[in-house]
Write a protein that holds these residues in place. Sequence first.
Motif, PDB file in Angstrom:
ATOM      1  N   ALA A 178       0.976  -1.146  -0.246  1.00 55.05           N
ATOM      2  CA  ALA A 178       0.167   0.052  -0.196  1.00 55.05           C
ATOM      3  C   ALA A 178       0.401   1.358  -0.066  1.00 55.05           C
ATOM      4  N   ARG A 179       1.838   1.245   0.731  1.00 51.05           N
ATOM      5  CA  ARG A 179       2.879   2.346   0.968  1.00 51.05           C
ATOM      6  C   ARG A 179       3.268   2.532  -0.512  1.00 51.05           C
ATOM      7  N   ASP A 180       3.840   1.821  -1.161  1.00 51.85           N
ATOM      8  CA  ASP A 180       4.561   1.473  -2.593  1.00 51.85           C
ATOM      9  C   ASP A 180       3.756   1.931  -3.341  1.00 51.85           C
ATOM     10  N   ALA A 181       2.587   2.023  -3.067  1.00 48.69           N
ATOM     11  CA  ALA A 181       1.533   2.687  -4.413  1.00 48.69           C
ATOM     12  C   ALA A 181       0.837   3.877  -3.894  1.00 48.69           C
ATOM     13  N   GLY A 182       1.286   4.454  -2.926  1.00 47.63           N
ATOM     14  CA  GLY A 182       0.673   6.100  -2.148  1.00 47.63           C
ATOM     15  C   GLY A 182      -0.627   5.682  -1.658  1.00 47.63           C
ATOM     16  N   ARG A 183      -0.974   4.625  -0.948  1.00 46.99           N
ATOM     17  CA  ARG A 183      -1.861   4.122  -0.774  1.00 46.99           C
ATOM     18  C   ARG A 183      -1.744   4.867   0.873  1.00 46.99           C
ATOM     19  N   GLU A 184      -2.788   5.067   1.719  1.00 47.61           N
ATOM     20  CA  GLU A 184      -3.595   4.792   3.195  1.00 47.61           C
ATOM     21  C   GLU A 184      -3.841   4.128   3.305  1.00 47.61           C
ATOM     22  N   VAL A 185      -3.048   4.001   4.665  1.00 45.58           N
ATOM     23  CA  VAL A 185      -3.172   1.983   5.514  1.00 45.58           C
ATOM     24  C   VAL A 185      -4.170   2.856   7.522  1.00 45.58           C
ATOM     25  N   ALA A 186      -4.499   1.922   6.976  1.00 46.65           N
ATOM     26  CA  ALA A 186      -6.023   2.528   8.524  1.00 46.65           C
ATOM     27  C   ALA A 186      -5.645   1.417   9.455  1.00 46.65           C
ATOM     28  N   PHE A 187      -5.815   0.952  10.367  1.00 46.17           N
ATOM     29  CA  PHE A 187      -5.284   0.021  11.593  1.00 46.17           C
ATOM     30  C   PHE A 187      -6.481  -0.337  12.917  1.00 46.17           C
ATOM     31  N   THR A 188      -6.867  -0.794  13.084  1.00 47.14           N
ATOM     32  CA  THR A 188      -7.874  -1.337  14.301  1.00 47.14           C
ATOM     33  C   THR A 188      -7.613  -2.062  15.577  1.00 47.14           C
ATOM     34  N   LEU A 189      -6.998  -1.436  15.725  1.00 45.86           N
ATOM     35  CA  LEU A 189      -6.576  -1.833  17.940  1.00 45.86           C
ATOM     36  C   LEU A 189      -7.440  -2.962  17.952  1.00 45.86           C
ATOM     37  N   SER A 190      -8.694  -3.096  18.250  1.00 46.37           N
ATOM     38  CA  SER A 190      -9.230  -4.639  18.060  1.00 46.37           C
ATOM     39  C   SER A 190      -9.643  -4.290  19.553  1.00 46.37           C
ATOM     40  N   GLU A 191      -8.383  -5.253  20.730  1.00 54.19           N
ATOM     41  CA  GLU A 191      -8.912  -5.163  21.722  1.00 54.19           C
ATOM     42  C   GLU A 191      -7.898  -5.939  22.466  1.00 54.19           C
ATOM     43  N   VAL A 192      -7.920  -5.310  23.769  1.00 53.62           N
ATOM     44  CA  VAL A 192      -7.083  -4.943  24.975  1.00 53.62           C
ATOM     45  C   VAL A 192      -5.731  -6.208  25.042  1.00 53.62           C
TER      46      VAL A 192
END
Length: 331
Positions: A178-192
């Motif tokens: 994704a980075r190489d293509a110039g796209r955004e990365v979203a991340f959800t932490l999910s759980e403690v």
Amino acid sequence: MTEPRYDVIAIGNAIVDVMAPASDELIEELQLNRGGMTLVDDVRARELYDAMGPAREISGGSAANTLAGLSALGAQCAFIGQVAQDQLGEVFAHDIHAVGIDFDTPPRAGAPSTARCLIFVTPDAQRTMNTFLGASQFLPADALNEEAIGGARVLYLEGYLWDPEEPRAAMRRAIETARDAGREVAFTLSEVFVIDRHGDDFRALIDDGLIDILFANHLELAALTGEDDMEAGIAAIKDKIPTLVVTRSADGAIATRNGERAEVAAEPIDEVVDTTGAGDLFAAGFLYGHVKGEPLETCLKRGAIAACEIISHYGARTEVDLKALMEKKLG
């Protein structure tokens, strides 16, 4: 940069949810982690299934739920996740295709079986989840559709899937793609508990500037930053992440984006039936607004509306026309 084929592509656990009402006494009798999520093995999963009352089965998984919400709003989405060559694997593939999401990860032969989450819903609408990860924890990097990842505006990653080694390596590769293509990365932490196990990895991703959008609830934020005070936690990482979204259950949500801050209250609701998928659908609403270039507060409002709809009934898939609901609420 070419025009993206997808608004959002997600990598997550390919899980079939099995949901049933349960008494507080049953939760205690089975010694479950009330209101939380616990990983279980195949033997324990069978034991819990046998103890359940009449149940509903529907394809789930955190990231897949988010994509289902996005697709309902009209976004173009694709999913990457591992199922087995079994009946539940076929159910998952059918369900995700049926809501308009592209899914072409080849099924895995042999054991273990497709993942399932046994969800006990108590009268106060709390969901107690017991997850057998099965085949989902064996997603290999060579199963990634890198062309699709590079052709999506946003790559969305599910923290739950960071735990097993093989999909963790796949997600690292996906981030690079994704980075190489110039796209955004979203991340959800999910759980403690995921942060307790892999917080150093997550903090390194943030420090290295590899996360563009981070989703956390107030408890996950505290676990990530070591700050019990929510405002202190936000202050600790907001300058490291272009977009930070913090949900607070009935107290609404806060987001920061490149120095801007917005807050919204939770949507009013007559009765909370089941909180399964509330965070997943909040992310769906927010990401839809984000990829459409809407103001930060509007993104939050979309998240709150989607979360409110999902907690008004059993299950983590919408039961109304979510797009029409948004239009009515937002005007």
